[in-house]
Motif scaffolding. Structure first.
Motif, short mmCIF file in Angstrom:
data_model
loop_
_atom_site.label_atom_id
_atom_site.label_comp_id
_atom_site.label_asym_id
_atom_site.label_seq_id
_atom_site.Cartn_x
_atom_site.Cartn_y
_atom_site.Cartn_z
N ARG A 146 -17.64 9.50 -4.84
CA ARG A 146 -17.30 8.44 -5.68
C ARG A 146 -16.20 7.60 -5.02
O ARG A 146 -16.39 6.43 -4.69
CB ARG A 146 -17.03 8.79 -6.98
N TRP A 147 -15.27 8.40 -4.77
CA TRP A 147 -14.11 7.61 -4.26
C TRP A 147 -14.27 7.18 -2.60
O TRP A 147 -13.95 5.66 -2.36
CB TRP A 147 -12.72 8.88 -4.22
N PHE A 199 0.72 -1.42 -0.05
CA PHE A 199 0.00 -0.02 0.02
C PHE A 199 0.92 1.25 0.06
O PHE A 199 0.37 2.31 0.51
CB PHE A 199 -1.15 -0.16 1.22
N LEU A 200 2.05 1.28 -0.62
CA LEU A 200 2.82 2.24 -0.91
C LEU A 200 2.81 2.71 -2.23
O LEU A 200 3.63 4.15 -2.43
CB LEU A 200 4.06 2.09 -0.49
N GLY A 201 2.11 2.25 -3.10
CA GLY A 201 2.03 2.70 -4.60
C GLY A 201 3.18 2.45 -5.32
O GLY A 201 4.05 1.70 -4.74
N ALA A 202 3.26 2.86 -6.44
CA ALA A 202 4.35 2.47 -7.40
C ALA A 202 5.71 3.36 -6.72
O ALA A 202 5.52 4.13 -6.14
CB ALA A 202 4.11 2.65 -8.94
N PRO A 203 6.74 2.77 -7.15
CA PRO A 203 8.04 3.72 -6.48
C PRO A 203 8.07 5.06 -7.08
O PRO A 203 8.76 5.75 -6.42
CB PRO A 203 9.19 2.68 -7.24
N TYR A 228 -4.21 2.21 -4.84
CA TYR A 228 -4.78 2.48 -3.47
C TYR A 228 -3.57 2.32 -2.24
O TYR A 228 -2.96 1.13 -2.15
CB TYR A 228 -6.02 1.19 -3.21
N THR A 229 -3.55 3.42 -1.75
CA THR A 229 -2.25 3.40 -0.64
C THR A 229 -2.78 3.97 0.62
O THR A 229 -3.98 4.02 1.00
CB THR A 229 -1.26 4.60 -1.26
N ILE A 230 -1.67 4.10 1.47
CA ILE A 230 -2.10 4.55 2.91
C ILE A 230 -2.61 5.88 2.84
O ILE A 230 -3.10 6.30 3.80
CB ILE A 230 -0.65 4.47 3.79
N ALA A 231 -2.16 6.73 1.80
CA ALA A 231 -2.65 7.89 1.81
C ALA A 231 -4.33 8.03 1.49
O ALA A 231 -5.09 8.74 2.36
CB ALA A 231 -2.14 8.68 0.49
N MET A 277 -6.04 8.50 -4.64
CA MET A 277 -5.22 10.09 -4.55
C MET A 277 -4.03 10.09 -5.20
O MET A 277 -3.53 11.04 -5.67
CB MET A 277 -5.02 9.98 -2.99
N VAL A 278 -3.51 9.13 -5.65
CA VAL A 278 -2.36 9.11 -6.23
C VAL A 278 -2.13 8.65 -7.79
O VAL A 278 -1.37 8.76 -8.52
CB VAL A 278 -0.92 8.10 -5.44
#
Length: 285
Positions: free
Chosen positions: A238-239, A130-134, A202-205, A197-198
């Motif tokens: 929606r999100w 859940f950190l997203g792409a590098p 789906y991430t911790i943000a 958000m990013v």
């Protein structure tokens, strides 16, 4: 017309500030009483309450488990109305006396982690999830820190003066309603072009922001949905609805919840089977 408040030359704590949570606030730190914390069998020991900040962590734990990670945890309730956060055991792992607080027993030496954003980052980095792409890391961290810096305006500002203050005053409500709506607009504009958000991850943000602003957009915060016209923020809604439908989010919202609909409460969490029984534990009746 009421007279304007004239601050004294030196402020002193000579009375409670009033409102629903007056007993939880004081101008000094440290423990008020001796109260060791309970300890379960898992390597992660969470002491929290299902406020938005508490929901962030339990949602992430449930997401990690759903994704197949070995992230079993014990979740113990902290009753802030009773002053549990000022007990010696809790202060030892969070000197700031705020939930959530986490004890990491995965290594040889216990590690304390406090502040919800720090806990999210600690867990996500431990499991590399859940950190997203590098390449998205700077953006993800920016939104995570945005939430940590913005939520006091929503909770401590708008929420306090609109829902919890002993009286309603026009100036602070207008001031913080304006800032809350500005923040909702920031989110709505970002989510107009992105699923999360990013981006597509789906991430911790998302977890951090959803716990505050997702719940707000879904009408669960401060009974203020109509007042803030949350339905006009269509991208946020929606999100928020998409994240709300995730099974791990539905479980995580219930952990350490001591209020509201009894069917939505799980006072303690020690095993996945606890969600199946959802009986009221001995702590809550």
């Amino acid at each position: 017309m009421t007279e304007s408040y004239v601050p004294p030359k030196v402020w002193t704590w000579d009375k409670e500030n009033g409102g629903q949570f007056a007993s939880t606030n004081r101008p000094i730190a440290g423990a008020t009483h001796d109260a060791p914390l309970p300890k379960g069998k898992h390597p992660w020991q969470l002491h929290s309450l299902a406020t938005p900040n508490g929901q962030k962590v339990t949602i992430l734990f449930e997401e990690l488990l759903e994704a197949g990670h070995d992230a079993q945890y014990d979740a113990w309730p902290i009753r802030i109305g009773d002053g549990d956060q000022f007990g010696s055991g809790f202060v030892e792992i969070n000197p700031n006396s705020k939930i959530p607080a986490l004890l990491d027993l995965t290594g040889e030496t216990p590690v304390r982690v406090f502040e919800s954003g720090a806990i999210l980052l600690h867990l996500a980095e431990r499991y590399q999830a859940f950190l997203g792409a590098p390449g998205d890391r700077p953006e993800m961290l920016s939104w995570l820190m945005w939430q940590m810096g913005s939520a006091p305006y929503l909770g401590g500002g708008f929420g306090h003066f609109y829902a919890y203050a002993p009286e309603r005053w026009e100036y602070p409500i207008n001031r913080f309603a304006m800032e809350t709506k500005r923040q909702l607009d920031v989110l709505d504009r970002n989510l107009a072009e992105r699923r999360y958000m990013v981006g597509d991850s789906y991430t911790i943000a998302d977890i951090a922001i959803w716990a505050w602003y997702g719940n707000l957009a879904l009408g669960r915060q401060y009974d203020a949905g109509e007042f803030l016209d949350v339905e006009s923020y269509t991208n946020v809604r929606r999100w928020a609805q998409e994240i709300d439908a995730r099974p791990a989010v539905r479980r995580g919202r219930k952990v350490n919840r001591l209020f509201g609909d009894p069917s939505e409460q799980l006072h303690e969490r020690h095993d996945a089977s606890d969600f199946d029984t959802r009986t009221q534990d001995k702590l809550g009746g």
